[in-house]
Design a protein around this motif. Sequence first.
Motif, mmCIF file in Angstrom:
data_model
loop_
_atom_site.group_PDB
_atom_site.id
_atom_site.type_symbol
_atom_site.label_atom_id
_atom_site.label_comp_id
_atom_site.label_asym_id
_atom_site.label_seq_id
_atom_site.Cartn_x
_atom_site.Cartn_y
_atom_site.Cartn_z
ATOM 1 N N GLY A 102 9.032 2.006 -0.588
ATOM 2 C CA GLY A 102 7.646 1.792 -1.629
ATOM 3 C C GLY A 102 7.729 0.984 -2.585
ATOM 4 O O GLY A 102 8.510 -0.093 -2.522
ATOM 5 N N ASN A 103 7.111 1.336 -3.289
ATOM 6 C CA ASN A 103 6.347 0.051 -4.785
ATOM 7 C C ASN A 103 6.914 0.368 -5.641
ATOM 8 O O ASN A 103 6.782 1.728 -5.330
ATOM 9 N N ALA A 136 -0.936 -9.398 5.923
ATOM 10 C CA ALA A 136 -0.510 -9.631 6.221
ATOM 11 C C ALA A 136 1.344 -9.598 5.237
ATOM 12 O O ALA A 136 2.241 -9.665 5.719
ATOM 13 N N VAL A 137 1.386 -8.857 4.039
ATOM 14 C CA VAL A 137 2.875 -9.812 3.497
ATOM 15 C C VAL A 137 2.986 -8.801 3.428
ATOM 16 O O VAL A 137 2.584 -7.346 3.241
ATOM 17 N N PRO A 138 4.222 -8.663 3.685
ATOM 18 C CA PRO A 138 5.428 -7.225 3.547
ATOM 19 C C PRO A 138 5.665 -6.726 1.879
ATOM 20 O O PRO A 138 5.035 -6.783 1.426
ATOM 21 N N GLY A 139 4.940 -5.101 2.203
ATOM 22 C CA GLY A 139 5.305 -3.828 0.938
ATOM 23 C C GLY A 139 3.340 -4.434 0.505
ATOM 24 O O GLY A 139 3.626 -2.852 -0.543
ATOM 25 N N VAL A 140 2.472 -4.781 0.985
ATOM 26 C CA VAL A 140 1.031 -4.729 0.588
ATOM 27 C C VAL A 140 0.300 -3.451 1.759
ATOM 28 O O VAL A 140 0.115 -3.064 2.775
ATOM 29 N N GLN A 170 4.599 8.195 -7.718
ATOM 30 C CA GLN A 170 3.712 7.954 -6.195
ATOM 31 C C GLN A 170 3.601 6.937 -5.210
ATOM 32 O O GLN A 170 3.114 7.379 -4.544
ATOM 33 N N GLY A 171 4.641 5.704 -5.886
ATOM 34 C CA GLY A 171 4.196 4.625 -5.365
ATOM 35 C C GLY A 171 6.128 4.977 -4.034
ATOM 36 O O GLY A 171 6.211 3.532 -3.465
ATOM 37 N N ILE A 172 6.990 5.454 -5.135
ATOM 38 C CA ILE A 172 8.727 5.198 -4.659
ATOM 39 C C ILE A 172 9.010 6.927 -2.899
ATOM 40 O O ILE A 172 8.583 7.620 -3.304
ATOM 41 N N LEU A 199 12.998 -1.302 -2.935
ATOM 42 C CA LEU A 199 11.009 -0.831 -3.903
ATOM 43 C C LEU A 199 11.058 -1.786 -3.290
ATOM 44 O O LEU A 199 11.768 -3.404 -4.118
ATOM 45 N N ILE A 200 10.234 -3.180 -3.673
ATOM 46 C CA ILE A 200 9.083 -3.785 -3.147
ATOM 47 C C ILE A 200 8.601 -3.665 -5.201
ATOM 48 O O ILE A 200 7.632 -2.579 -4.992
#
Length: 333
Positions: A206-207, A289-293, A191-193, A234-235
């Motif tokens: 994504g995550n 503000a952190v990239p990937g959040v 679901q996060g990819i 991917l993060i």
Amino acid sequence: MMKSELISELLKFRFGSKVFCSDGEYGVLDEVVVEPARRSVTHVGVSRGLFVKKRFYLSFGRVSEASSDGVRLTSSLATLEQEAVASPGGVRLSGRSLVEAPTAGQRGSLLLLAVQPGSGEIAYVVAHNLPGGQDTLFRVDRIAELANGVVRLNLSAEALKGLPPYRPDRDLQREVEAVLFDLYPLHVDLQGISARVLDGVLYLDGNISSTLRADLVERQVMGVPGLLEIRNNLIADDTLASEVALALGRDPRTRGLPIGVYPRLGVVRLSGAVRTEEQKRVAAEIARAVPGVRQVVNDLTVNPRAGRLPVMASTGAEEEDLVPGGRYVRHTK
């Protein structure tokens, strides 16, 4: 300028793609003009009009992006026609151009032209139906000659037969999705990819729950034949936890506060206690503000005597541990 070794960084001109200005759609990519001695693109030919088509030639320097998704220019609609060139010198290539392998006695048509950003030097071409029934990628060192409407290759019949096919993005996309779905441990992460194939390059965005699983995804999709490159963006939650905690620790407004960071596929939950409502608001702002959040769930409580942090993020009935020196505790699931 250094030549890019990464296919993902090349500009890919697929004939028939839409052309976009900085403020809207402009037309359709119809031709490219190449300086044959340097084998570099100097202009792009754009057709406009529905029934009566009019072609404009624009400087290659105006191209910021090019892929099967379209060609993007840096200029606005209002200025482009003023910058257009009527008939630039050079070799003209289009989707109607032939790609010939005279030694092999075969020919096809030009499907795509990939060039270096900045210089416009050709990196490779993709020919349709060469050999018959197959699309094939030919690197620039295989090109013997460029002429109007013709790309001639220096390639024997045996060498041509040994080249792998250039597979359509839709086929690669289907196989990549099947590989990912067959990895049962990844079902919770899917679901996060976001996985997308564009011009033979797989972009993973994504995550994902851990760095280990991000590496597992890349190793598995490497086996899909025809992928030219994998860009794994991917993060992982463990990486994200570190980066959010670092951001909170660096900001003087939240430095020293006992804040726990609990990411789950990019959704970051902040837990613990802060002294004021403003600190609670600022902590969420910094994390967001952190990239990937993707989202912040702010479960921080306001307590003027804050100095303790729950070890785990669950019922709230667990014991509390002191956080020496206000260090940030990172947790991933």
